[in-house]
Design an enzyme around this catalytic site. Structure first.
Site, PDB file in Angstrom:
ATOM      1  N   GLN A  45      93.632  74.317  48.383  1.00  0.00           N
ATOM      2  CA  GLN A  45      92.513  74.738  47.458  1.00  0.00           C
ATOM      3  C   GLN A  45      91.326  73.782  46.796  1.00  0.00           C
ATOM      4  OE1 GLN A  45      93.616  77.344  44.681  1.00  0.00           O
ATOM      5  NE2 GLN A  45      91.642  79.060  44.869  1.00  0.00           N
ATOM      6  N   ASP A 105      97.373  81.809  45.319  1.00  0.00           N
ATOM      7  CA  ASP A 105      95.531  82.318  44.676  1.00  0.00           C
ATOM      8  C   ASP A 105      96.120  81.651  43.491  1.00  0.00           C
ATOM      9  OD1 ASP A 105      93.135  81.309  44.624  1.00  0.00           O
ATOM     10  OD2 ASP A 105      93.369  83.759  44.174  1.00  0.00           O
ATOM     11  N   SER A 128      88.032  79.366  43.003  1.00  0.00           N
ATOM     12  CA  SER A 128      88.042  78.967  43.739  1.00  0.00           C
ATOM     13  C   SER A 128      86.736  78.382  44.462  1.00  0.00           C
ATOM     14  CB  SER A 128      88.696  80.005  45.150  1.00  0.00           C
ATOM     15  OG  SER A 128      89.128  79.314  45.484  1.00  0.00           O
TER      16      SER A 128
END
Length: 336
Positions: free
Chosen positions: A320, A247, A270
């Site tokens: 993602q 991330d 995100s």
């Protein structure tokens, strides 16, 4: 003792002169990207918990290695962040201004509601909802499988990349950038905030961007990453570290084709994140994280990634989706 009391009274007087009104606090909280989607009633509750503190020249919140008390937002004036590594060179990080924030919030407990979706002979599935203050803040769908070495196997080959000792570390790259006056101050502040987080990872970008004169680049990057220090042999821990690492730089690759800078033109947030763990690995040894972004439109971007060991084995795949928030855009209603 009398001198100390006089000093305390002086500071209290200054505090009374400089305290902002609750409406000003609400306006500042509402402009914060972490809080701006909250309804006014929630912001009012947060505003009541805000503790306003006045710091004078030479005062500090926390020294390196110490923990602050929570999340700090600059209400007025300016604050400087510095590190011993920079102090030795006589350098300082950029100035934090009104609206900038740093620190952490861990005082409110998080409760996890776990649903056993499936318990089969080979596969198991769980649905997890995380709640904080009664509000749903996170959803996880997890699938587990017993090891099975039978059947065919293939993988995408590991792409060519320079060795990790041939590229700059994340800290060295950002350390150099945050004191470069040629770089946009908003971008330097965004980098400074990331440095303050004291990342527990060793991260090295194979093809870092030119922050002085940003240019359009292909939406691809290769990143070497590993945990700092030695980890135990628990595979669960290594997967947690890899999930955290996935991330870190993932969505930023979506900015490359547009010559956009973090904190200046866009702030990625995100929306959802998926990971597939293919093989056992060690997160305290170098992993090559290859990233590409096939599409960004309607302020939403998609990225895909793969983690390879130094021996070339593909051990994790990732995806993602993120919202690319424009800090300069005119505010619109949060309602659909």
């Amino acid at each position: 003792m009398a001198q100390d009391k006089l000093e305390e009274e002086r500071r209290s007087s200054e505090l009374g002169d400089q305290l902002t009104s609750q409406e000003e606090v609400l306006e500042l909280l509402g402009s914060n990207p972490l809080l701006e989607q909250l309804p006014r009633s929630s912001l009012m509750l947060i505003a009541k918990k805000v503790k306003q503190i006045v710091f004078g020249p030479g005062d500090y919140i926390a020294r390196e290695g110490e923990q602050g008390e929570g999340l700090y937002i600059i209400m007025s004036g300016e604050a400087e962040v510095s590190f011993s590594t920079n102090a030795a060179l006589g350098q300082a990080l950029p100035i934090l201004k009104k609206g900038d924030f740093f620190g952490y919030v861990v005082t409110v407990p998080v409760y996890y509601q776990i649903e056993r979706v499936r318990d089969g002979y080979t596969f198991a599935a769980r649905h997890v909802i995380a709640r904080q203050k009664g509000q749903q803040i996170f959803i996880l769908n997890a699938s587990f499988q017993k090891p099975n070495e039978d059947g065919p196997e293939h993988q995408l080959p590991m792409p060519l990349a320079p060795n990790p000792d041939q590229v700059l570390s994340f800290e060295a790259d950002f350390d150099k950038s945050v004191v470069d006056p040629r770089i946009h101050p908003n971008h330097r502040r965004a980098l400074a905030i990331r440095l303050v987080q004291q990342l527990p990872l060793d991260v090295r970008l194979c093809n870092p961007r030119n922050r002085v004169h940003p240019k359009r680049m292909e939406p691809r990057e290769k990143v070497w990453v590993r945990a700092r220090g030695k980890l135990s042999d628990d595979q669960g821990l290594h997967r947690c570290v890899a999930a955290y690492a996935s991330d870190f730089y993932f969505l930023l690759v979506g900015l490359r084709p547009h010559a956009l800078l973090l904190g200046v033109h866009a702030i990625p947030l995100s929306l959802d994140h998926s990971l597939w763990f293919h093989k056992s690995f060690r997160a305290d040894e170098w992993l090559l994280f290859t990233i590409e972004s096939p599409r960004l439109s309607n302020a939403r971007g998609l990225v895909f990634g793969h983690f390879y060991t130094q021996s070339g084995e593909l051990v994790i795949s990732a995806a993602q989706e993120g919202l690319f928030w424009n800090p300069n855009a005119q505010k619109k209603s949060a309602k659909l």
